[in-house]
Design a protein around this motif. Structure first.
Motif, PDB file in Angstrom:
ATOM      1  N   ALA A 101       3.871 -45.117  80.431  1.00  0.00           N
ATOM      2  CA  ALA A 101       3.808 -44.622  79.067  1.00  0.00           C
ATOM      3  C   ALA A 101       5.044 -43.561  79.052  1.00  0.00           C
ATOM      4  O   ALA A 101       5.710 -43.364  77.814  1.00  0.00           O
ATOM      5  CB  ALA A 101       3.286 -46.034  78.209  1.00  0.00           C
ATOM      6  N   PHE A 102       3.564 -42.840  78.983  1.00  0.00           N
ATOM      7  CA  PHE A 102       3.860 -41.101  78.541  1.00  0.00           C
ATOM      8  C   PHE A 102       3.784 -40.449  79.250  1.00  0.00           C
ATOM      9  O   PHE A 102       4.262 -39.024  79.422  1.00  0.00           O
ATOM     10  CB  PHE A 102       2.390 -40.443  77.660  1.00  0.00           C
ATOM     11  N   GLN A 103       4.147 -40.334  80.566  1.00  0.00           N
ATOM     12  CA  GLN A 103       4.751 -39.168  81.466  1.00  0.00           C
ATOM     13  C   GLN A 103       5.670 -38.972  81.127  1.00  0.00           C
ATOM     14  O   GLN A 103       5.826 -37.474  81.217  1.00  0.00           O
ATOM     15  CB  GLN A 103       4.809 -39.656  83.121  1.00  0.00           C
ATOM     16  N   VAL A 104       6.577 -39.243  81.049  1.00  0.00           N
ATOM     17  CA  VAL A 104       8.017 -38.622  80.316  1.00  0.00           C
ATOM     18  C   VAL A 104       7.536 -36.703  79.833  1.00  0.00           C
ATOM     19  O   VAL A 104       8.505 -36.685  79.565  1.00  0.00           O
ATOM     20  CB  VAL A 104       9.355 -39.511  80.336  1.00  0.00           C
ATOM     21  N   ALA A 105       7.622 -38.221  78.239  1.00  0.00           N
ATOM     22  CA  ALA A 105       6.691 -37.485  76.985  1.00  0.00           C
ATOM     23  C   ALA A 105       6.403 -36.294  77.129  1.00  0.00           C
ATOM     24  O   ALA A 105       6.148 -35.337  76.578  1.00  0.00           O
ATOM     25  CB  ALA A 105       6.249 -38.208  75.621  1.00  0.00           C
ATOM     26  N   ALA A 106       4.972 -36.577  77.818  1.00  0.00           N
ATOM     27  CA  ALA A 106       4.098 -35.202  77.893  1.00  0.00           C
ATOM     28  C   ALA A 106       4.688 -34.213  79.630  1.00  0.00           C
ATOM     29  O   ALA A 106       4.192 -33.459  79.293  1.00  0.00           O
ATOM     30  CB  ALA A 106       3.159 -35.865  78.427  1.00  0.00           C
ATOM     31  N   SER A 107       5.965 -34.568  79.863  1.00  0.00           N
ATOM     32  CA  SER A 107       6.401 -33.238  80.700  1.00  0.00           C
ATOM     33  C   SER A 107       7.423 -32.455  80.013  1.00  0.00           C
ATOM     34  O   SER A 107       7.290 -31.343  80.761  1.00  0.00           O
ATOM     35  CB  SER A 107       7.501 -34.311  81.587  1.00  0.00           C
ATOM     36  N   ARG A 108       7.573 -32.902  78.597  1.00  0.00           N
ATOM     37  CA  ARG A 108       8.451 -31.884  77.907  1.00  0.00           C
ATOM     38  C   ARG A 108       7.524 -30.319  78.020  1.00  0.00           C
ATOM     39  O   ARG A 108       6.956 -30.471  77.380  1.00  0.00           O
ATOM     40  CB  ARG A 108       8.428 -31.884  76.176  1.00  0.00           C
ATOM     41  N   GLY A 109       8.051 -29.052  78.554  1.00  0.00           N
ATOM     42  CA  GLY A 109       8.317 -28.063  78.226  1.00  0.00           C
ATOM     43  C   GLY A 109       7.961 -27.617  80.092  1.00  0.00           C
ATOM     44  O   GLY A 109       7.752 -26.765  79.799  1.00  0.00           O
ATOM     45  N   ALA A 110       7.468 -28.108  80.833  1.00  0.00           N
ATOM     46  CA  ALA A 110       7.707 -27.982  81.393  1.00  0.00           C
ATOM     47  C   ALA A 110       9.173 -27.625  82.996  1.00  0.00           C
ATOM     48  O   ALA A 110       9.083 -27.454  84.195  1.00  0.00           O
ATOM     49  CB  ALA A 110       6.302 -29.076  83.289  1.00  0.00           C
ATOM     50  N   GLU A 111       9.891 -27.171  82.036  1.00  0.00           N
ATOM     51  CA  GLU A 111      11.236 -26.622  82.494  1.00  0.00           C
ATOM     52  C   GLU A 111      11.586 -25.122  83.180  1.00  0.00           C
ATOM     53  O   GLU A 111      13.323 -25.500  83.760  1.00  0.00           O
ATOM     54  CB  GLU A 111      12.773 -27.231  81.489  1.00  0.00           C
ATOM     55  N   THR A 112      10.579 -24.736  83.167  1.00  0.00           N
ATOM     56  CA  THR A 112      10.630 -23.506  83.019  1.00  0.00           C
ATOM     57  C   THR A 112       9.376 -23.046  83.900  1.00  0.00           C
ATOM     58  O   THR A 112       8.437 -23.563  84.190  1.00  0.00           O
ATOM     59  CB  THR A 112      10.636 -21.871  82.004  1.00  0.00           C
TER      60      THR A 112
END
Length: 437
Positions: free
Chosen positions: A276-287
């Motif tokens: 349910a939450f892996q995608v939402a929790a991954s915001r911020g790891a783009e750098t």
């Protein structure tokens, strides 16, 4: 009529879970199919190895450990092949080989055949993850890669649950025919993965494979001290896996008053939250800096969950069970941050033209978790009780805190090396074609 913010938030969350049309959706199908086969075989194979092939528990354990070591030894060489030919071809060959190897289990009658097949399967399976990460790097734009990786992890868990459910039926039958069916279905799943890989866009991999700078070539990933250190730190933070699947079940039955059945609830809670939450929790790891901060957060959360688990020793079940649920929820938050942070660093820090090799190097951290993790977390948590949990918490906390400064140093070294080679950092990413939608 004004839109409801809560409804909009739920819709946005749900839409993020679904990969976009094109390569992302094809990768999602590939991941679900592979995870279904993986879940089916992993959930039933150990029992079938004993009951059908006639291996002892010691032979199964030794064979799988030796196979794991074989897989670790080949990740970097196969990654170098991906840098030379592009990751699609080695990945396709890996899936095709797995289809043949799993089917060959139907002809195994003793330990020697089991050992050879397990080692060859481990080599192909262990290399498939870094190859998929290299493929993700080449097919998708920089700001898409972590999100796509998160979506793949969510759908992997869906496929794994499906495979485990099918395995339950096979184990209920328990016959040699059921084992053959498990092996052949797993082989068919990997044959489908090979077909999907073959249909992925080829020109992007070919372009990336020849896109390395023509000047001084980057040194071997194994000699990149900062990157290897980050890989090993991520492996330490990935100890959440043996904590959840090995240490915690043993802890529950030996040190708490909670019923052993609560372990199944904890595993289900982990799986559902990851989906349910892996995608939402991954915001911020783009750098790289953002990914390193997520790893620091992971260390803090995993340390906290260890302390919560320590409190459950020898207290009434009515208190212990809620604490175990809370501790598992905190562990999942740390798990989500660890996964996103590790993707971010493994995708952003490798020099151009060395993505495959560096992904193979990064996989050594996972190898550390798989080989040393179960023994270490069990010896500490189960063997030493509350003190062991506190030591484990300190190790995880220090691993998380070490990631940001080390990542900054690694990024600076990458920029310096790119400048010395006459290629500004990030130039290759900017030149990549926009993937088809």
């Amino acid at each position: 009529m004004a839109s409801n913010p809560a409804v909009n938030a739920v819709r946005s969350w749900a839409s993020d879970l679904v990969p976009a049309r094109g390569p992302a959706r094809r990768l999602a199908v590939l991941t679900v199919v592979q995870a279904t086969g993986f879940g089916l075989f992993l959930s039933s194979s150990a029992i079938f190895f004993r009951s059908t092939i006639g291996l002892s528990a010691g032979q199964v354990g030794f064979g799988l450990s030796a196979a794991g070591l074989a897989g670790m030894l080949f990740t970097v060489p196969i990654g170098r092949l991906a840098d030379r030919f592009g990751p699609r071809l080695p990945l396709l060959i890996s899936y095709a080989a797995l289809a043949v190897l799993f089917a060959a289990y139907c002809g195994v009658t003793g330990f020697a055949g089991f050992l050879v097949l397990a080692a060859l399967i481990s080599v192909c399976e262990t290399s498939s993850h870094p190859l998929r990460m290299a493929l993700t790097h080449q097919v998708f734009q920089e700001d898409e890669r972590v999100r796509v990786s998160a979506q793949m992890r969510s759908v992997f868990n869906v496929g794994f649950m499906l495979g485990a459910a099918i395995a339950g039926g096979a184990l209920a039958v328990g016959s040699r025919t059921a084992f053959y069916a498990v092996a052949l279905i797993t082989a068919l799943a990997h044959a489908c993965c090979a077909l999907i890989t073959w249909r992925l866009p080829a020109q992007k991999q070919e372009a990336a494979a020849v896109g390395a700078p023509k000047g001084a070539q980057p040194r071997s990933g194994l000699r990149d001290f900062r990157f290897v250190s980050l890989a090993l730190l991520c492996g330490v933070l990935e100890f959440y896996q043996p904590i959840l699947t090995v240490a915690l079940p043993l802890w529950i039955i030996t040190h708490t008053e909670a019923p052993s059945s609560v372990n199944a609830v904890l595993l289900l809670l982990d799986t559902v939250l990851v989906i349910a939450f892996q995608v939402a929790a991954s915001r911020g790891a783009e750098t790289a800096p953002g990914a390193a901060r997520m790893l620091r957060r992971s260390g803090l959360l995993l340390a906290a969950c260890c302390l919560v688990f320590a409190v459950t020793q020898d207290i009434p079940a009515v208190v212990a069970v809620p604490l175990l649920l809370v501790g598992t929820a905190v562990l999942v938050l740390g798990e989500l941050s660890q996964a996103a942070g590790s993707w971010g660093l493994s995708l952003h820090l490798p020099p151009e033209g060395k993505q495959g090799e560096y992904q193979g190097v990064f996989a050594l951290g996972r190898g550390l978790q798989q080989t040393a993790g179960p023994f270490l977390v069990t010896a500490l948590a189960v063997g030493q009780g509350r003190l062991g949990w506190m030591i484990l918490a300190a190790v995880l906390l220090l691993a998380g805190l070490a990631c940001p400064p080390l990542a900054r140093s690694a990024e600076a070294a990458k920029a310096k090396a790119a400048s010395a080679a006459g290629t500004p950092a990030g130039e290759q990413n900017a030149a990549e074609p926009e993937p088809a939608r």
